[in-house]
Design a protein around this motif. Sequence first.
Motif: not given
Length: 340
Positions: A37-48
């Motif tokens: 979940l941390m990996e997914q949310s990190h990418l979402a915060l960067i890329n949208g």
Amino acid sequence: QRMLSQRIGLELYELRETNSGEIAEKNREELERSIDLMEQSHLALINGSVDMRLPGIRSDKTRALYFGPAGHIDNDVKAIIKAARNIVASYETENLRSFKETTDDQYKKIQIFLSNLLPTLNNVVEQYQRESEERQALAQTLILVVDALLIVLLLASALWVIRPMTRRINVAIFDLREAHEKLYAEKFRAEKSERKLRSTVETILDGVISIDEKGGIDSFNPAAEKLFGYASAEVIGQNVNILMPEPYHTEHDGYLKNYHTTGTAKIIGIGREVVGKRKDGSTFPMDLSVSEMSVNGSRMYTGIVRDITDRKLTEQELIAAKVMAEEASKSKSNFLANMS
């Protein structure tokens, strides 16, 4: 991301400290979910992300916090994820006795990265707050301008001042109304996102408690209500030390004052076992992880608590069983020695 960072630190601590294979396996599964979940949310915060309603990094200031020079969130998060996955991999190939020793260096690295990551995430939150306030101020200004233009155009149209341009005015009015509706829609989405975040905190299984810099309780989620036996309305505004037995009840305000004076943290950013006190006066062991954040220029602290009574009982039963087995083995050896 702050909450997930705390959860990963807490779950790593529990995985390394438990002596029960069954409990350790459950902790490993929870840890893997938190890492993913941390990996997914990190990418979402960067890329949208459309699903998470995240626009991605919008400003150069926020990008500098993620990729430098103002911060290195991207590197820290990737390092935490990599080290945590290495620990999980070690757990799957080693027994519980050697696991803690062989993963000690990785665990220490994660603690260092977490201590660096949380303050930078606080800076990101402050930057997002500033950008959000600027957008809202701009939106309010545009709304006022649009409203004023609508009134002027409607009056002009009513007085036939610009009669030859009626069609163009109608088109302009339509465009202005559409822009007006989009601004309100953006404001509605922002409020919906805030409600969704609040709903997540309200439904999380761990107790989540936030306090101000003086120790006053600011929020108290349902899991915390169930854990301590207090209703939220009973504790909001009260000093958080009502949830602590002595001597922590008396000494807690001194801990906060010492931290504000010296900056030396004894528990902030580090997971540890403590004792909590329920409304009825009974106590129980719990894991506690605390992070610091800044909200509108004021210090706030968020604690995530988890009842570990069952884990402690299981550990005691295992220790008792081990002692009984050793005593039985000793008795058998003495009996055989006497027989011979």
